[in-house]
Design an enzyme around this catalytic site. Structure first.
Site, PDB file in Angstrom:
ATOM      1  N   GLN A 251     -44.311   5.924   2.055  1.00 22.80           N
ATOM      2  CA  GLN A 251     -44.023   5.226   0.787  1.00 22.80           C
ATOM      3  C   GLN A 251     -44.207   3.709   0.879  1.00 22.80           C
ATOM      4  OE1 GLN A 251     -43.405   6.480  -2.211  1.00 22.80           O
ATOM      5  NE2 GLN A 251     -43.075   8.621  -1.709  1.00 22.80           N
TER       6      GLN A 251
ATOM      7  N   SER B 161     -50.019   8.569   4.145  1.00 20.16           N
ATOM      8  CA  SER B 161     -50.644   9.632   3.352  1.00 20.16           C
ATOM      9  C   SER B 161     -51.547   9.038   2.269  1.00 20.16           C
ATOM     10  CB  SER B 161     -49.524  10.466   2.717  1.00 20.16           C
ATOM     11  OG  SER B 161     -50.058  11.425   1.851  1.00 20.16           O
TER      12      SER B 161
ATOM     13  N   HIS C  91     -52.451  10.281  -0.792  1.00 16.92           N
ATOM     14  CA  HIS C  91     -52.226  10.473  -2.225  1.00 16.92           C
ATOM     15  C   HIS C  91     -51.134   9.598  -2.822  1.00 16.92           C
ATOM     16  CE1 HIS C  91     -48.669  13.327  -2.317  1.00 16.92           C
ATOM     17  NE2 HIS C  91     -48.981  13.396  -1.049  1.00 16.92           N
TER      18      HIS C  91
ATOM     19  N   CYS D 269     -35.351  21.097  -5.784  1.00 21.17           N
ATOM     20  CA  CYS D 269     -35.171  22.349  -6.494  1.00 21.17           C
ATOM     21  C   CYS D 269     -35.122  23.483  -5.479  1.00 21.17           C
ATOM     22  CB  CYS D 269     -36.333  22.539  -7.444  1.00 21.17           C
ATOM     23  SG  CYS D 269     -35.989  23.771  -8.660  1.00 21.17           S
TER      24      CYS D 269
END
Ligand code: PLP
Length: 432
Positions: free
Chosen positions: A208, A228, A230, A354
């Site tokens: 991040q 990363s 993406h 979730c």
């Protein structure tokens, strides 16, 4: 998709948010609003343009010795050089992987396998991404001892706690650079200084932080660093592990001799070229883009705080990456907020995961001491390089309406109001 844009009757400054009667709501067709850039980003046109020839004309296997292969090999090595330059590393210290998750697994497991010390202790924090946390849990099942360090109420680790946790059995320390839920930046440089002369390997998850704040492996004093594609307007399914020269390390997979025998598998040249171009662009534009995002984000929070009661910001007030604003709303759950905003064309996410259809309160917020209720009501807004003031104006207006609506249906909010009224009545009777 149809959005209603709030406008200011009397014009208004670039960072001015409409307030009360100064605000008209008009109906206008505009594109959906994406405020989930910490989950993923779109590929920039310059990046897809750079990638394109490697899907079609220059499709060779970088291990082939013919011209097709050698052209691909050149793109691979040029990209490695660009990534290395951006991180302050040497090209031979860069390994391309299938993403941040693989890079993290490779650093932690690859580092541990080469450096066993009997009991083998790993040190990490309670607020890591699941790529690290679940790797550590897996290692615990294999017999490794893992120490999970606490954070303060802003999500910040005390470097002194790292020093205290190190024993003669500590093999590796893995600490996230910038947290993906609340954006807090961890004191990696200070931890690096503590770890430096302790014969302990140090990894940071910089997924991040790369592209948002300066990331230099020498300043951070790390042995491993993961990133990363993406999250920086590059492609998905591509990442990098930096491994400091001379650091013992074992590959996770067995196969060919790719990536100097450290990560077998035919290299994904279009994605590698895209990642390198995205890093190059992010570095060139970082000062300007980050300053703009930070200004927009802070004004956005000020508008939320002014226009909606019972809101709480989660994360460090200053040491936070520019795109992220994490907010808990009293008496509402994040899932309802997200679904209602989505109906209005606004994409945000929860600071929760979730699990089997139910939102579990975020481990990061719980570690910061946020109550269960407020952790359930935490929403993450993450801005991007194209986020506009108008989009944020619209979001605040929709958010205020949504929170008001959800609270009007909440039994806990109604009970709380009743209690408050009783309290007010009692104190006014007392005063008489
Ligand atoms: N680490 C952090 C902090 C992340 O935010 C993410 C992705 O959300 C990852 C690791 C995993 O990266 P990838 O999606 O490339 O596997």
């Amino acid at each position: 998709m149809c959005n209603r844009l709030p406008i200011q009757r009397n014009g208004g400054s670039l960072l001015g948010f409409p307030k009360g009667e100064d605000c008209d709501i008009i109906t206008e067709i505009v594109k959906p609003i994406y405020l989930d850039h910490s989950a993923t980003t779109p590929i920039r046109p310059e990046v897809s343009e750079a990638m394109h020839p490697y899907f079609t004309d220059i499709f060779g296997n970088a291990s082939s010795i013919h011209t097709f292969g050698q052209k691909a090999k050149k793109a691979l090595e040029d990209s490695r050089e660009k990534v290395a330059t951006s991180l302050g590393a040497s090209p031979e210290e860069i390994i391309f992987t299938s993403g941040g998750t693989e890079a993290i697994n490779l650093a932690i497991k690859g580092g541990l396998r080469c450096n066993r010390k009997g009991e083998n202790q790993v040190i990490t924090s309670c607020i890591e991404h699941h790529a690290t946390l679940n790797t550590c849990r897996h290692l615990e099942r294999e017999g490794f001892r893992v120490t999970y360090l606490p954070v303060d109420r802003y999500g910040k680790l005390d470097p002194g706690d790292v020093g205290k946790a190190i024993t003669d059995k500590t093999v590796l320390i893995s600490i996230i650079h910038a947290n993906n839920e609340v954006g807090t930046i961890e004191p990696i440089e200070e931890i690096g200084e503590i770890v430096r002369n302790r014969e302990v390997l140090f990894h940071t998850d910089a997924v991040q932080s790369v592209g948002k704040i300066p990331v230099n492996v020498n300043d951070l004093k790390v042995d491993f660093l993961s990133l990363s594609g993406h999250k920086i307007y590059g492609p998905k399914g591509i990442g990098v592990l930096y491994v400091r020269k001379g650091v013992p390390f074992e590959p996770l997979f067995q196969g060919g001799h790719h990536e100097s025998n450290r990560r077998p598998g035919t290299e994904n040249i279009p994605a590698i070229v895209g990642l390198a171009r995205a890093m190059e662009l992010a570095e060139e534009e970082m000062d300007h883009v980050s300053a703009r995002e930070k200004k927009l984000r802070d004004a956005f929070w000020e508008a939320i705080e002014t226009q909606i009661e019972g809101v709480h910001m989660n994360g460090h007030p200053r040491d936070r990456i520019p795109p992220i604003l994490n907010v808990s709303f009293d008496f509402v759950d994040a899932e309802s907020v997200i679904l209602n905003l989505d109906l209005k064309g606004i994409a945000v996410s929860a600071g929760s995961t979730c699990t089997s259809g139910a939102l579990e309160p975020s481990h990061v917020l719980l570690a910061m001491g946020v109550s269960n209720g407020l952790a359930q009501g935490a929403v993450r807004f993450s801005l991007g390089r194209e986020t506009s003031q108008e989009e944020l104006n619209f979001t605040v207006a929709v958010l205020a309406e949504t929170i008001h609506h959800l609270r009007s249906m909440s039994p806990t909010h109604a009970d709380n109001n009743k209690q408050k009224k009783k309290g007010d009545l009692a104190s006014s009777l007392e005063a008489h």
